[in-house]
Design a protein around this motif. Structure first.
Motif, short mmCIF file in Angstrom:
data_model
loop_
_atom_site.label_atom_id
_atom_site.label_comp_id
_atom_site.label_asym_id
_atom_site.label_seq_id
_atom_site.Cartn_x
_atom_site.Cartn_y
_atom_site.Cartn_z
N TYR A 7 -3.14 0.37 -3.90
CA TYR A 7 -2.96 -0.93 -3.26
C TYR A 7 -2.66 -1.98 -4.32
O TYR A 7 -3.32 -2.03 -5.35
N PHE A 33 -7.84 6.30 8.07
CA PHE A 33 -7.27 6.81 9.30
C PHE A 33 -8.05 8.00 9.84
O PHE A 33 -8.59 8.82 9.08
N TYR A 58 0.84 -1.19 0.00
CA TYR A 58 0.00 0.00 0.00
C TYR A 58 0.88 1.24 0.00
O TYR A 58 1.94 1.26 0.63
N LYS A 93 -7.54 -1.79 2.66
CA LYS A 93 -6.95 -0.46 2.84
C LYS A 93 -7.50 0.16 4.10
O LYS A 93 -8.65 -0.02 4.48
N LEU A 94 -6.64 0.92 4.76
CA LEU A 94 -6.98 1.54 6.02
C LEU A 94 -7.50 2.95 5.81
O LEU A 94 -6.99 3.70 4.98
N TYR A 144 0.46 5.37 1.03
CA TYR A 144 -0.36 6.38 1.69
C TYR A 144 0.38 7.72 1.62
O TYR A 144 1.61 7.76 1.51
N GLY A 178 -9.04 -5.69 -0.36
CA GLY A 178 -8.33 -4.43 -0.41
C GLY A 178 -7.66 -4.11 0.91
O GLY A 178 -6.53 -3.66 0.91
N PHE A 237 -5.12 7.05 1.84
CA PHE A 237 -4.81 5.92 0.97
C PHE A 237 -4.61 6.40 -0.47
O PHE A 237 -5.37 7.23 -0.97
#
Lengths: 113, 114
Positions: A48, B104, A33, B101-102, A35, B99, A45
């Motif tokens: 990915y 935040f 990933y 995905k985080l 960020y 995915g 994000f």
């Protein structure tokens, strides 16, 4: 190394130049990933990668941003024609398959003059 | 819209005092929940995570967090802070779907007074 490695640690460049940031994930981690962390803010994000599947690019802010990853190895994030608002810390993370916690690198601090 | 909120931007606490950092999320289902800590100039280190089961989870460095479904919260606590706990703390969630995905929260900066 044992952790996620990112290079360079710091990058200063002039507006309009292209930059390339590198991420070397933990060996064996199939997911990677990217960020972005702007000053004083949380992480956003960007993109990915999971194995050989098509990447999830839904977080890329503009077509100036792109990323590549070959197999389950190194990834590069490229920003073309940099703008001052691109100044941020770019963090890379990797994880094993599934929902295991992500392991983060120390980031690349990008400053656009 | 799905979101993660950390209401406190800064918290100052005396060394030895207790600490609680708030995190609220807005999702239709119970997400997977994480707390990360970031020291200056460094990446994020995982403190603890909640996937399912016991709603009180223990993490590293003496931290714990409690998941409260009714309040959509996942607050982080430490009974007695040390000067080395001064850092920025991030709550993060993912939906456990493909995915991983985080998303935040905006982070809480913790300052520790001697």
């Amino acid at each position: 190394g044992a952790g996620v490695s990112q290079s360079p640690s710091n990058k200063v460049t002039e507006k309009g130049k292209d930059v390339e940031l590198r991420c070397d994930p933990i060996s064996g981690h199939t997911a990677l990933y990217w960020y972005r962390q702007r000053l004083g803010q949380g992480l956003e994000f960007l993109i990915y990668f999971q194995g050989n599947s098509a990447p999830d690019k839904s977080g890329l802010p503009s077509d100036r941003f792109s990323a590549e990853r070959t197999g389950e190895s190194v990834s590069t994030l490229t920003i073309q024609r940099t703008q001052q608002e691109d100044s941020a810390v770019y963090l890379c993370a990797s994880t094993e398959q599934g929902n295991q916690p992500q392991h983060f690198g120390d980031g690349t601090r990008l400053s656009i003059l | 819209a799905q979101s993660v909120t950390q209401p406190d931007i800064h918290i100052t606490v005396s060394e030895g005092a207790s600490l609680e950092l708030r995190c609220n999320y807005s999702y239709g289902a119970t997400p997977y929940l994480f707390w990360y800590v970031q020291s200056p100039g460094q990446g994020l280190q995982l403190l603890l995570k909640y996937f399912s089961g016991d709603t009180l989870v223990q993490g590293i460095k003496g931290f714990e967090a409690e998941f409260k479904r009714s309040q959509s919260s996942f607050n982080l606590r430490k009974p007695s802070v040390h000067w080395s706990d001064a850092a920025e703390y991030f709550c993060a969630v993912n939906l456990g779907a493909a995915g991983n995905k985080l998303t935040f929260g905006g982070g809480t900066r913790v300052l520790v007074k001697p």
